[in-house]
Design an enzyme around this catalytic site. Structure first.
Site, mmCIF file in Angstrom:
data_model
loop_
_atom_site.group_PDB
_atom_site.id
_atom_site.type_symbol
_atom_site.label_atom_id
_atom_site.label_comp_id
_atom_site.label_asym_id
_atom_site.label_seq_id
_atom_site.Cartn_x
_atom_site.Cartn_y
_atom_site.Cartn_z
ATOM 1 N N SER A 1 36.229 -95.530 -40.559
ATOM 2 C CA SER A 1 35.400 -95.224 -39.389
ATOM 3 C C SER A 1 35.658 -96.246 -38.283
ATOM 4 O O SER A 1 35.388 -95.987 -37.121
ATOM 5 C CB SER A 1 33.925 -95.282 -39.772
ATOM 6 O OG SER A 1 33.613 -96.586 -40.227
ATOM 7 N N CYS B 1 37.132 -96.051 -46.533
ATOM 8 C CA CYS B 1 35.747 -96.008 -46.056
ATOM 9 C C CYS B 1 34.897 -95.430 -47.183
ATOM 10 O O CYS B 1 35.119 -94.285 -47.609
ATOM 11 C CB CYS B 1 35.695 -95.106 -44.820
ATOM 12 S SG CYS B 1 34.036 -94.877 -44.159
ATOM 13 N N ASN B 2 33.967 -96.229 -47.684
ATOM 14 C CA ASN B 2 33.088 -95.749 -48.759
ATOM 15 C C ASN B 2 32.269 -94.554 -48.313
ATOM 16 O O ASN B 2 32.041 -93.616 -49.080
ATOM 17 C CB ASN B 2 32.138 -96.871 -49.183
ATOM 18 C CG ASN B 2 32.842 -97.994 -49.895
ATOM 19 O OD1 ASN B 2 32.947 -97.993 -51.108
ATOM 20 N ND2 ASN B 2 33.362 -98.962 -49.151
ATOM 21 N N THR B 3 31.822 -94.603 -47.062
ATOM 22 C CA THR B 3 30.950 -93.552 -46.550
ATOM 23 C C THR B 3 31.710 -92.226 -46.463
ATOM 24 O O THR B 3 31.214 -91.182 -46.899
ATOM 25 C CB THR B 3 30.419 -93.978 -45.166
ATOM 26 O OG1 THR B 3 29.850 -95.284 -45.297
ATOM 27 C CG2 THR B 3 29.382 -93.021 -44.643
ATOM 28 N N TYR C 1 29.833 -94.469 -39.154
ATOM 29 C CA TYR C 1 29.633 -93.182 -39.820
ATOM 30 C C TYR C 1 28.324 -93.176 -40.618
ATOM 31 O O TYR C 1 27.750 -92.126 -40.874
ATOM 32 C CB TYR C 1 30.772 -92.903 -40.807
ATOM 33 C CG TYR C 1 32.060 -92.389 -40.207
ATOM 34 C CD1 TYR C 1 32.267 -92.300 -38.833
ATOM 35 C CD2 TYR C 1 33.093 -91.978 -41.050
ATOM 36 C CE1 TYR C 1 33.464 -91.830 -38.316
ATOM 37 C CE2 TYR C 1 34.290 -91.499 -40.543
ATOM 38 C CZ TYR C 1 34.488 -91.426 -39.181
ATOM 39 O OH TYR C 1 35.668 -90.963 -38.684
ATOM 40 N N GLY C 2 27.899 -94.382 -41.049
ATOM 41 C CA GLY C 2 26.716 -94.484 -41.900
ATOM 42 C C GLY C 2 25.443 -93.997 -41.229
ATOM 43 O O GLY C 2 24.424 -93.837 -41.879
ATOM 44 N N CYS D 1 30.921 -101.501 -48.744
ATOM 45 C CA CYS D 1 31.404 -100.962 -47.469
ATOM 46 C C CYS D 1 32.597 -101.819 -47.089
ATOM 47 O O CYS D 1 32.540 -103.053 -47.229
ATOM 48 C CB CYS D 1 30.286 -101.084 -46.424
ATOM 49 S SG CYS D 1 30.844 -100.804 -44.733
ATOM 50 N N THR D 2 33.668 -101.190 -46.636
ATOM 51 C CA THR D 2 34.890 -101.966 -46.401
ATOM 52 C C THR D 2 34.770 -102.914 -45.215
ATOM 53 O O THR D 2 35.612 -103.792 -45.034
ATOM 54 C CB THR D 2 36.103 -101.033 -46.215
ATOM 55 O OG1 THR D 2 35.805 -100.086 -45.167
ATOM 56 C CG2 THR D 2 36.429 -100.289 -47.494
ATOM 57 N N HIS D 3 33.723 -102.767 -44.410
ATOM 58 C CA HIS D 3 33.503 -103.750 -43.345
ATOM 59 C C HIS D 3 33.006 -105.093 -43.904
ATOM 60 O O HIS D 3 33.207 -106.135 -43.281
ATOM 61 C CB HIS D 3 32.446 -103.244 -42.349
ATOM 62 C CG HIS D 3 32.941 -102.228 -41.361
ATOM 63 N ND1 HIS D 3 33.301 -100.945 -41.710
ATOM 64 C CD2 HIS D 3 33.131 -102.309 -40.011
ATOM 65 C CE1 HIS D 3 33.669 -100.276 -40.618
ATOM 66 N NE2 HIS D 3 33.574 -101.077 -39.578
#
Ligand code: DGL
Length: 297
Positions: free
Chosen positions: A29, A91-93, A60-61, A201-203
């Site tokens: 995202s 992206c996990n989301t 996106y979350g 979350c990859t962030h």
């Protein structure tokens, strides 16, 4: 030296060799997938990489499920058109929400990501672990299934990381405000006896230094980016798509794309990945964002 196309007198490059020379697409995202790209570069240095940050529409979350599926599919299709041989949905989301749909629609192998519930359940000694992830990831059926499968004798404290993706998107990984926000999420976990924190979350791996500074070794951090890179390696091998070692065609730098002006991507790549990235702005229309610069949700 191999040539790009078969030609008289030159070595013929087979279709398989040409396919393995194609790039791997990595998408998020926004800027979080750069933590996955960092691990992929370390694990698979011969691969050419294309990275797309959908920063215009992050986070996106806070979007609805249809919007996330729509953008994930559009970007996957765009990467296929650019010649990607495989796709990492970093992206996990987006994985939680749309990996099944995207797998069905795209013709290339896919690797998705999910919070490290399994490694956390294996490693936690107190049997209490915290999970930081987006609201969409936490409420997804995929995440609930992960908990059901691996969390029977371990208590997981699930905390939506409101505000954290936005902080990374503006390249804030260490300000006083950010630390206060992180502290408000982590202190209740510590008080409840957690010894492990899943960065779902990859962030969030970009907060690694700030978190360690705050909690020392009281929390073991679970970041799955290295596992994702290994999974990509397995998938490429299974499909005979791994780039040849030392291929002189592989560019030294990934190609970076953004749906916004890319300034923050450039900055984060420089400060956290030590890469001098040229970021190209791309327009990737989709059903929900048909008009350029639409902020439709
Ligand atoms: N990096 C994305 C993830 O792993 C962030 C999602 C978002 O944009 O909210 O979930």
């Amino acid at each position: 030296m191999p040539t790009d196309l078969p030609s008289t007198g030159a070595r013929t490059v087979t279709a398989a060799a040409a396919a393995s020379r194609a790039p791997v697409g990595i998408f998020d995202s926004g800027l979080g997938g750069l933590s996955v790209l960092r691990a992929v570069r370390a694990q698979l240095p011969d691969e050419s990489l294309l990275y797309v940050a959908d920063s215009l529409y992050a986070p996106y979350g806070e979007r609805d499920d249809d919007f996330i599926a729509d953008r994930t599919l559009a970007i996957g299709e765009w990467l296929v058109k650019q010649g990607a041989k495989a796709l990492v949905v970093a992206c996990n989301t987006a994985t939680a929400q749309s990996i099944a749909l995207v797998r069905e629609k795209l013709s290339i192998p896919l690797v998705g990501v999910e919070p490290g519930i399994k490694p956390a359940a294996l490693q936690s000694k107190t049997r209490v672990a915290g999970v930081l992830a987006t609201q969409v990831t936490l409420r997804s059926a995929r995440f609930q299934a992960l908990l059901d499968r691996y969390a029977s004798d371990c208590r997981f404290l699930c905390q939506p990381g409101h505000g954290l993706v936005q902080a990374v998107e503006r390249c804030d990984v260490d300000s006083a405000e950010l630390r206060a926000l992180l502290r408000s999420y982590l202190e209740p976990m510590l008080e409840a006896g957690a010894d492990t924190l899943v960065l779902g979350c990859t962030h969030y791996p970009f907060f690694d230094a700030a978190i360690r500074d705050m909690v020392g070794d009281r929390l073991m951090l679970i970041d799955t980016s290295v596992a994702i890179a290994r999974q990509l390696e397995r998938v490429l091998d299974q499909h005979g798509l791994r780039a040849a070692a030392g291929d002189t065609h592989a560019p030294a730098l990934p190609r970076f794309y953004s749906t916004d002006d890319g300034a923050h991507q450039k900055q984060l790549a420089a400060t956290l990945l030590h890469l001098d990235a040229h970021v190209e702005r791309v327009l990737i229309p989709s059903r929900r964002t048909a008009a350029p610069n639409s902020q439709a949700a």
